[in-house]
Write an enzyme that holds these catalytic residues in place. Structure first.
Site, PDB file in Angstrom:
ATOM      1  N   PHE A 184       0.843  -1.465   0.728  1.00  0.00           N
ATOM      2  CA  PHE A 184       0.169  -0.556   0.072  1.00  0.00           C
ATOM      3  C   PHE A 184       0.793   1.367  -0.219  1.00  0.00           C
ATOM      4  CE2 PHE A 184      -4.745  -1.991   1.794  1.00  0.00           C
ATOM      5  CZ  PHE A 184      -4.739  -2.138   0.201  1.00  0.00           C
ATOM      6  N   ARG A 185       2.117   1.090   0.251  1.00  0.00           N
ATOM      7  CA  ARG A 185       2.570   2.049  -0.527  1.00  0.00           C
ATOM      8  C   ARG A 185       3.371   3.316   0.692  1.00  0.00           C
ATOM      9  NH1 ARG A 185       5.563  -0.602  -3.837  1.00  0.00           N
ATOM     10  NH2 ARG A 185       4.667  -1.209  -5.787  1.00  0.00           N
ATOM     11  N   ASN A 244       8.550  -3.353   1.950  1.00  0.00           N
ATOM     12  CA  ASN A 244       9.499  -2.448   0.681  1.00  0.00           C
ATOM     13  C   ASN A 244       9.001  -0.809   1.066  1.00  0.00           C
ATOM     14  OD1 ASN A 244       7.314  -3.586  -0.406  1.00  0.00           O
ATOM     15  ND2 ASN A 244       8.551  -3.683  -2.337  1.00  0.00           N
ATOM     16  N   GLU A 304       7.558  -9.428   3.104  1.00  0.00           N
ATOM     17  CA  GLU A 304       8.517 -10.850   2.032  1.00  0.00           C
ATOM     18  C   GLU A 304       9.485 -10.324   2.522  1.00  0.00           C
ATOM     19  OE1 GLU A 304       8.162 -10.180  -2.432  1.00  0.00           O
ATOM     20  OE2 GLU A 304       6.674  -9.036  -1.308  1.00  0.00           O
ATOM     21  N   HIS A 319      10.264 -13.798  -0.925  1.00  0.00           N
ATOM     22  CA  HIS A 319      10.207 -13.672  -2.364  1.00  0.00           C
ATOM     23  C   HIS A 319      11.524 -14.643  -2.284  1.00  0.00           C
ATOM     24  CE1 HIS A 319      10.288 -11.366  -6.057  1.00  0.00           C
ATOM     25  NE2 HIS A 319      10.821 -11.417  -5.957  1.00  0.00           N
ATOM     26  N   ASP A 329      -0.481 -10.140  -4.807  1.00  0.00           N
ATOM     27  CA  ASP A 329       0.690  -9.213  -4.807  1.00  0.00           C
ATOM     28  C   ASP A 329       0.611  -7.247  -4.888  1.00  0.00           C
ATOM     29  OD1 ASP A 329       3.617  -8.225  -4.638  1.00  0.00           O
ATOM     30  OD2 ASP A 329       3.799  -9.283  -6.726  1.00  0.00           O
ATOM     31  N   HIS A 362       1.887   0.069  -9.187  1.00  0.00           N
ATOM     32  CA  HIS A 362       3.336   1.998  -9.681  1.00  0.00           C
ATOM     33  C   HIS A 362       2.241   2.915 -10.646  1.00  0.00           C
ATOM     34  CE1 HIS A 362       6.156   0.454  -8.269  1.00  0.00           C
ATOM     35  NE2 HIS A 362       6.141  -1.227  -8.841  1.00  0.00           N
TER      36      HIS A 362
HETATM   37  N1  LIG Z   1       6.500  -7.976  -7.787  1.00  0.00           N
HETATM   38  C1  LIG Z   1       6.439  -6.569  -8.209  1.00  0.00           C
HETATM   39  O1  LIG Z   1       7.296  -7.029  -9.300  1.00  0.00           O
HETATM   40  N2  LIG Z   1       6.964  -6.060  -7.222  1.00  0.00           N
HETATM   41  C2  LIG Z   1       6.464  -5.727  -5.619  1.00  0.00           C
HETATM   42  C3  LIG Z   1       7.270  -6.256  -4.758  1.00  0.00           C
HETATM   43  C4  LIG Z   1       7.479  -7.521  -5.067  1.00  0.00           C
HETATM   44  O2  LIG Z   1       6.683  -8.182  -4.188  1.00  0.00           O
HETATM   45  O3  LIG Z   1       8.847  -8.611  -5.355  1.00  0.00           O
HETATM   46  C5  LIG Z   1       6.291  -3.946  -5.321  1.00  0.00           C
HETATM   47  O4  LIG Z   1       6.469  -3.525  -4.511  1.00  0.00           O
HETATM   48  O5  LIG Z   1       6.794  -3.304  -6.502  1.00  0.00           O
HETATM   49 ZN   LIG Z   2       8.220 -10.435  -3.730  1.00  0.00          ZN
HETATM   50 ZN   LIG Z   3       5.543  -8.277  -2.857  1.00  0.00          ZN
END
Ligand SMILES: NC(=O)N[C@@H](CC(=O)O)C(=O)O
Ligand SMILES: [Zn+2]
Ligand SMILES: [Zn+2]
Length: 443
Positions: free
Chosen positions: A58-59, A89, A139, A173, A305, A309
């Site tokens: 959710f960034r 992340n 993850e 992951h 997942d 973006h």
């Molecule tokens: N899956 C992806 O390609 N991106 C995910 C990160 C992740 O889950 O590896 C992200 O946070 O943008």
């Molecule tokens: Zn991942």
């Molecule tokens: Zn992910």
């Protein structure tokens, strides 16, 4: 509240009473409304447990131009997801108690219940993380993805030890970057938005690189008696490896995403860099084999997942565009469409999106329509599909890789008895409730 005449996933027609505590009070036939009780007439529609999506991004903090807790949780509610688990992340990464607290304060904006995962980097602080109401570790990135949090085998072993000592699950992951095929990114990639770009990414982060990393992660976890959950397995080989490990007595489960179940290199040619994610899309043959495993009951969890973006970011060239696609709002809809067309049973779908993730992660009040459980519920007309279009979805990223596919969308979504989403079946107009979401690890 009393919900009357709803069909449950197993076909029983029942009335469901929700108590003032937000839990399911009764699932029975012939319940009568009390004076002043709100009645939701559900005849002809299905009442399903809200989905528990154990893999979203959710960034916030740090990426609110891509998604916020408010926009992401609205998207979740509109898709029938009533619990989400956010990954670490973000910026700053959720690797210590302070970062956890910063994220937890932002998550107060959530319409749906949530868990917050803790990440592992060279400077993570397990003591302060586990001091908090942490959902799980994960993850844990065995290769770089968005956020560049890839770690080596020694640090992964430490993380497994820390988690095992506290009976905490570890979501991993699993890709092995030493097996990536750098040659695939050389030469003419055909430019943004072309089939060559997405194909090159799939060739680069090769299927073998996932399978090898999954096998190694499973072995390392089994050695340490750690509970491991393999995120976004994109290959049938990796799903089989998890199943074999579990049959050998270890605590191992796998998760598959909707994009690996409904998209493939062949099916998603027009997506170009919008189809770039980690692990990448695979061949149509592998997609079919993955879907067959889902139908057969060999996939433990379907989680999204959800990795939003912006369109502007995804339009950059193959090497510069970020990896990831959104999906939290289309999880139940895509799977329910497969129920409608006869490819999956409704009970299978209920299990992989709700009952199984709740059980694997120890959420004993989530995942089922049963007495005593939280009234996290989705009301849906399973005979009424719509075309998926980004314009009707609620993620801040404003696009979907599933544009044009069909989905069966919820009419009403409840979190602990509160209406968080309602769609007028006649006009399609959506309305949202208050941010009632709570951390599922706090009682
Ligand atoms: N899956 C992806 O390609 N991106 C995910 C990160 C992740 O889950 O590896 C992200 O946070 O943008
Ligand atoms: Zn991942
Ligand atoms: Zn992910």
């Amino acid at each position: 509240m009393l919900i009357t005449g709803a069909t449950l996933a197993d076909g029983r027609v029942r009335d469901v009473r929700i108590g003032d505590d937000g839990r399911i009070d009764a699932v029975a036939e012939g319940l009568d409304a009390d004076a002043g009780e709100r009645v939701l007439e559900a005849r002809g529609r299905h009442l399903l447990p809200g989905a528990v999506d154990v893999h979203v991004h959710f960034r916030e903090p740090g990426g609110s131009h891509k998604e916020t807790w408010r926009s992401g949780s609205r998207s979740a509610a509109a898709g029938g997801v009533t619990t989400v688990v956010d990954q670490p992340n973000t910026s700053p990464p959720t690797v210590d108690g302070d970062a956890f607290d910063e994220k937890a304060a932002l998550a107060a904006e959530s319409l749906v219940d949530y868990g917050i995962n803790g990440g592992v980097t060279a400077d993570w602080d397990p003591e302060s993380l586990f001091d908090r109401p942490l959902f799980a570790l994960g993850e844990v990135f065995l290769a770089d993805s968005t956020g560049d949090m890839g770690i080596d085998a020694d640090l992964f072993a430490d993380a497994l030890d820390e988690a095992s000592a506290r009976d905490a699950p570890v979501t991993v992951h699993a890709e092995d970057a030493t097996l990536f095929d750098d040659d695939a990114l050389d030469g003419d990639l055909g430019g943004v938005g072309t089939a060559a770009t997405a194909d090159a990414w799939s060739a680069y982060r090769a299927a073998d690189a996932e399978v090898a990393a999954v096998e190694r992660a499973l072995a390392a976890a089994a050695d340490r008696d750690a509970q491991v959950h393999v995120a976004h397995t994109s290959t049938p080989e990796a799903v089989d490896a998890v199943k074999e490990t579990r049959e050998g007595g270890a605590a191992a489960t796998c998760e598959v995403t909707p994009h690996h179940l409904y998209l493939s290199r062949e099916r998603a040619r027009s997506l170009g860099t919008f189809g770039r994610m980690n692990p990448p899309l695979r061949s149509e043959e592998r997609r079919e084999a993955l879907f067959a495993r889902l139908a057969a009951g060999d996939v433990d969890v379907v989680a999204t997942d959800h990795a939003p973006h912006t369109v502007e970011e995804k339009r950059r060239g193959l090497v510069d565009a970020p990896s990831g696609v959104p999906g939290v709002e289309t999880l139940y809809p895509l799977l329910l469409e497969s129920v409608r067309t006869g490819e999956l049973s409704l009970e299978r779908v209920r299990d992989v999106v709700a009952a199984n993730p709740a059980e694997i992660f120890g959420l004993d009040r989530k995942g089922r329509v049963a007495e005593g459980r939280d009234a996290d519920l989705v009301l849906v007309d399973t005979a009424d599909p719509r075309e998926i279009e980004a314009a009707a979805l609620h993620s801040a990223c404003a696009w979907t890789p599933f544009e044009g596919l069909r989905g069966v969308f919820p009419e009403v979504t409840l979190v602990r008895g509160e209406v968080v989403y309602e769609r007028d079946p006649a006009t399609g107009a959506a309305s949202f409730g208050e941010p009632v979401g709570r951390n599922v690890r706090e009682s």
